[in-house]
Design a protein around this motif. Structure first.
Motif, PDB file in Angstrom:
ATOM      1  N   ASN A 181      59.544  27.023  52.524  1.00 59.81           N
ATOM      2  CA  ASN A 181      60.168  25.795  53.054  1.00 59.81           C
ATOM      3  C   ASN A 181      59.156  24.716  53.410  1.00 59.81           C
ATOM      4  N   ARG A 182      57.907  24.904  53.000  1.00 53.46           N
ATOM      5  CA  ARG A 182      56.885  23.873  53.249  1.00 53.46           C
ATOM      6  C   ARG A 182      56.305  23.346  51.949  1.00 53.46           C
ATOM      7  N   ALA A 183      56.175  24.218  50.952  1.00 52.12           N
ATOM      8  CA  ALA A 183      55.578  23.825  49.673  1.00 52.12           C
ATOM      9  C   ALA A 183      56.634  23.822  48.569  1.00 52.12           C
ATOM     10  N   VAL A 184      56.464  22.945  47.595  1.00 53.46           N
ATOM     11  CA  VAL A 184      57.377  22.881  46.444  1.00 53.46           C
ATOM     12  C   VAL A 184      57.312  24.194  45.663  1.00 53.46           C
ATOM     13  N   ARG A 185      56.114  24.758  45.589  1.00 51.32           N
ATOM     14  CA  ARG A 185      55.916  25.964  44.793  1.00 51.32           C
ATOM     15  C   ARG A 185      54.723  26.737  45.339  1.00 51.32           C
ATOM     16  N   THR A 186      54.887  28.039  45.530  1.00 53.76           N
ATOM     17  CA  THR A 186      53.769  28.901  45.933  1.00 53.76           C
ATOM     18  C   THR A 186      53.524  29.912  44.826  1.00 53.76           C
ATOM     19  N   VAL A 187      52.253  30.062  44.449  1.00 52.27           N
ATOM     20  CA  VAL A 187      51.869  31.060  43.453  1.00 52.27           C
ATOM     21  C   VAL A 187      50.865  32.001  44.113  1.00 52.27           C
ATOM     22  N   PHE A 188      51.178  33.290  44.133  1.00 56.14           N
ATOM     23  CA  PHE A 188      50.295  34.270  44.768  1.00 56.14           C
ATOM     24  C   PHE A 188      49.296  34.806  43.745  1.00 56.14           C
ATOM     25  N   ILE A 189      48.038  34.461  43.952  1.00 57.74           N
ATOM     26  CA  ILE A 189      46.964  34.877  43.048  1.00 57.74           C
ATOM     27  C   ILE A 189      45.888  35.549  43.893  1.00 57.74           C
ATOM     28  N   ASP A 190      45.834  36.864  43.825  1.00 54.49           N
ATOM     29  CA  ASP A 190      44.904  37.594  44.672  1.00 54.49           C
ATOM     30  C   ASP A 190      43.501  37.586  44.070  1.00 54.49           C
ATOM     31  N   ASN A 191      42.528  37.922  44.914  1.00 55.65           N
ATOM     32  CA  ASN A 191      41.125  37.862  44.504  1.00 55.65           C
ATOM     33  C   ASN A 191      40.668  39.219  43.972  1.00 55.65           C
ATOM     34  N   PHE A 192      41.438  39.764  43.040  1.00 55.05           N
ATOM     35  CA  PHE A 192      41.122  41.077  42.486  1.00 55.05           C
ATOM     36  C   PHE A 192      39.843  41.026  41.654  1.00 55.05           C
ATOM     37  N   PRO A 193      39.139  42.163  41.522  1.00 53.60           N
ATOM     38  CA  PRO A 193      37.889  42.169  40.742  1.00 53.60           C
ATOM     39  C   PRO A 193      38.137  42.036  39.247  1.00 53.60           C
ATOM     40  N   MET A 194      37.111  41.546  38.566  1.00 53.97           N
ATOM     41  CA  MET A 194      37.142  41.470  37.108  1.00 53.97           C
ATOM     42  C   MET A 194      36.731  42.829  36.556  1.00 53.97           C
ATOM     43  N   LEU A 195      37.487  43.351  35.614  1.00 49.74           N
ATOM     44  CA  LEU A 195      37.186  44.670  35.062  1.00 49.74           C
ATOM     45  C   LEU A 195      35.782  44.734  34.475  1.00 49.74           C
ATOM     46  N   GLU A 196      35.365  43.646  33.821  1.00 51.14           N
ATOM     47  CA  GLU A 196      34.057  43.669  33.159  1.00 51.14           C
ATOM     48  C   GLU A 196      32.899  43.676  34.143  1.00 51.14           C
ATOM     49  N   GLU A 197      33.148  43.195  35.375  1.00 46.82           N
ATOM     50  CA  GLU A 197      32.031  43.141  36.331  1.00 46.82           C
ATOM     51  C   GLU A 197      31.798  44.475  37.024  1.00 46.82           C
ATOM     52  N   LEU A 198      32.858  45.165  37.410  1.00 48.20           N
ATOM     53  CA  LEU A 198      32.716  46.384  38.195  1.00 48.20           C
ATOM     54  C   LEU A 198      33.258  47.613  37.474  1.00 48.20           C
ATOM     55  N   TYR A 199      34.517  47.542  37.097  1.00 39.89           N
ATOM     56  CA  TYR A 199      35.191  48.714  36.534  1.00 39.89           C
ATOM     57  C   TYR A 199      34.448  49.262  35.320  1.00 39.89           C
ATOM     58  N   HIS A 200      34.023  48.388  34.424  1.00 39.40           N
ATOM     59  CA  HIS A 200      33.428  48.827  33.166  1.00 39.40           C
ATOM     60  C   HIS A 200      31.990  49.310  33.299  1.00 39.40           C
ATOM     61  N   ILE A 201      31.336  49.027  34.433  1.00 34.86           N
ATOM     62  CA  ILE A 201      29.945  49.485  34.576  1.00 34.86           C
ATOM     63  C   ILE A 201      29.852  50.780  35.377  1.00 34.86           C
ATOM     64  N   PHE A 202      30.984  51.323  35.788  1.00 35.27           N
ATOM     65  CA  PHE A 202      30.989  52.572  36.551  1.00 35.27           C
ATOM     66  C   PHE A 202      30.420  53.712  35.716  1.00 35.27           C
ATOM     67  N   ASP A 203      29.562  54.510  36.325  1.00 32.27           N
ATOM     68  CA  ASP A 203      28.947  55.665  35.651  1.00 32.27           C
ATOM     69  C   ASP A 203      29.085  56.873  36.569  1.00 32.27           C
ATOM     70  N   GLU A 204      29.934  57.796  36.173  1.00 32.18           N
ATOM     71  CA  GLU A 204      30.229  58.968  37.006  1.00 32.18           C
ATOM     72  C   GLU A 204      29.003  59.844  37.252  1.00 32.18           C
ATOM     73  N   SER A 205      28.030  59.758  36.366  1.00 31.68           N
ATOM     74  CA  SER A 205      26.848  60.620  36.479  1.00 31.68           C
ATOM     75  C   SER A 205      25.779  60.064  37.420  1.00 31.68           C
ATOM     76  N   THR A 206      25.993  58.852  37.964  1.00 29.89           N
ATOM     77  CA  THR A 206      24.999  58.254  38.873  1.00 29.89           C
ATOM     78  C   THR A 206      24.762  59.160  40.080  1.00 29.89           C
ATOM     79  N   HIS A 207      23.499  59.374  40.407  1.00 34.59           N
ATOM     80  CA  HIS A 207      23.153  60.232  41.546  1.00 34.59           C
ATOM     81  C   HIS A 207      23.472  59.507  42.853  1.00 34.59           C
ATOM     82  N   LYS A 208      24.242  60.184  43.710  1.00 33.07           N
ATOM     83  CA  LYS A 208      24.605  59.612  45.003  1.00 33.07           C
ATOM     84  C   LYS A 208      23.607  60.052  46.069  1.00 33.07           C
ATOM     85  N   GLU A 209      23.341  59.145  47.005  1.00 33.73           N
ATOM     86  CA  GLU A 209      22.466  59.481  48.117  1.00 33.73           C
ATOM     87  C   GLU A 209      23.245  60.337  49.116  1.00 33.73           C
ATOM     88  N   LYS A 210      22.662  61.426  49.576  1.00 36.29           N
ATOM     89  CA  LYS A 210      23.353  62.373  50.460  1.00 36.29           C
ATOM     90  C   LYS A 210      23.770  61.704  51.772  1.00 36.29           C
TER      91      LYS A 210
END
Length: 361
Positions: A154-183
């Motif tokens: 009731n304040r704006a003519v139109r609202t579009v919800f666009i969340d700040n989700f990550p880009m797949l190419e930046e994070l998702y695609h560089i994931f490597d399950e074999s990376t050694h984790k620090e204890k």
């Protein structure tokens, strides 16, 4: 306010629009030279504000002059200080979009630099002026609903919800399950304030006898000093300001991501997660996060982590130890988080809403 290479504005919105065939110019407040990057024409005001007051008093005139030079069909701005500029552009017959990254009406009530006695009246005045302005605009972009309600209804003519989700190419695609984790290493990356739960996660990490890798900038020197003086700081590996590569390296090396914002101001009222939570998920980290209605809804479909009371360091500590002692469950939560990013929470989905809005205008 935003840097020229801001992730949401430059990397996501500008690049998505260029990719879809739009002619995109980005006007920024800095003293760097004009340039063209990936077909995005970046124009500088050649004005670097010295402080907040200097920015608020002097930026608009310089930005408006550049906006007229560009002579665009659609103007899309991201700072509440630029509402008057949007009003001027509407009078010139331009299409105008306000991209409201935050719920500023609520946020103003928590601004430490505004005297407490003035916050409520400034918040109300802002709400009225924002409403007066956006009623003329063609659209408002906002990242999420608030407790299932549209804050611009009731304040704006139109609202579009666009969340700040990550880009797949930046994070998702560089994931490597074999990376050694620090204890026994857990992490938080972002702005460092008490309201964002830093004191409590530091105390929780100390109780759990794990290392807390902390990345980001303290917004207050007094709070930074307070944190440094606490005995629990002995468990903290503080990295300071980090570039994107350094942030990703922390995600690779740590076992758990934390985001336990306190229930103050606008925190935990939006029907989405803080951006860092999506980044943790994309990198396969189980997440310990503030319990909320939205979190419980997501957990019905994707078991991404453990919701906790952000005010209770003991509960946070127990969640940390539970995940470390149950590595298979933690691994499953990491996989569920990545599945959620792939299926639902990624920029590729959000950019289609942005492109549809622009095409309609």
């Amino acid at each position: 306010m935003h840097q020229r290479y801001d992730i949401r504005i430059f990397e996501k919105e500008c690049k998505s629009l260029v990719k879809s065939g739009f002619d995109v110019s980005l006007i920024v407040n800095d003293d760097l030279p004009d340039e063209e990057v990936d077909k995005i024409k970046i124009y500088s005001t050649n004005f670097q504000p010295k402080n907040r007051l200097n920015r608020m008093l002097n930026s608009n005139k310089k930005i408006f002059e550049k906006a007229l030079e560009v002579n665009a069909d659609i103007y899309h701005f991201h700072d509440p200080e630029l509402l008057p500029l949007g009003n001027k552009l509407k009078k010139l017959g331009k299409s105008v979009i306000f991209d409201s990254h935050e719920n500023y009406t609520i946020q103003i009530n928590g601004k430490d630099y505004i005297p407490a006695i003035l916050r409520k009246i400034i918040s109300k005045l802002y709400f009225y002026y924002e409403t007066y302005s956006i009623r003329k605009y063609d659209a408002v972009i906002f990242p999420c609903t608030y407790n299932s309600q549209d804050p611009f209804e009731n304040r704006a003519v139109r609202t579009v919800f666009i969340d700040n989700f990550p880009m797949l190419e930046e994070l998702y695609h560089i994931f490597d399950e074999s990376t050694h984790k620090e204890k026994d290493a857990i992490c938080y990356v972002g702005t460092l304030t008490e309201d964002r739960g830093i004191t409590n996660i530091m105390e929780a990490a100390h109780k759990a006898e794990v290392k807390l890798v902390l990345g980001g900038i303290f917004t207050s020197e007094s709070y930074e000093q307070e944190v440094n003086n606490r005995s629990e700081f002995s468990c903290v590996d503080y990295r300071g300001y980090l570039n994107r590569k350094e942030v990703l390296e922390i995600y690779r090396k740590c076992q758990i991501g934390l985001s336990t914002l306190l229930n103050v101001g606008q925190y935990n009222k939006g029907d989405h997660f803080p951006t860092k939570v999506y980044e943790y998920m994309a990198m396969g980290l189980p997440v310990i996060l503030t319990d909320s209605k939205h979190v419980r809804e997501v957990l019905k479909t994707y078991e991404i982590g453990i919701p906790v009371n952000p005010d209770d360091p003991k509960e946070i500590s127990e969640a940390i130890l539970y995940l470390l002692k149950n590595p298979e469950l933690a691994k499953k939560m990491g996989k569920d988080g990545r599945l959620a990013i792939k299926e639902k929470f990624n920029w590729g989905i959000e950019e289609q809403k942005l492109i549809s809005l622009y095409e309609s205008l």
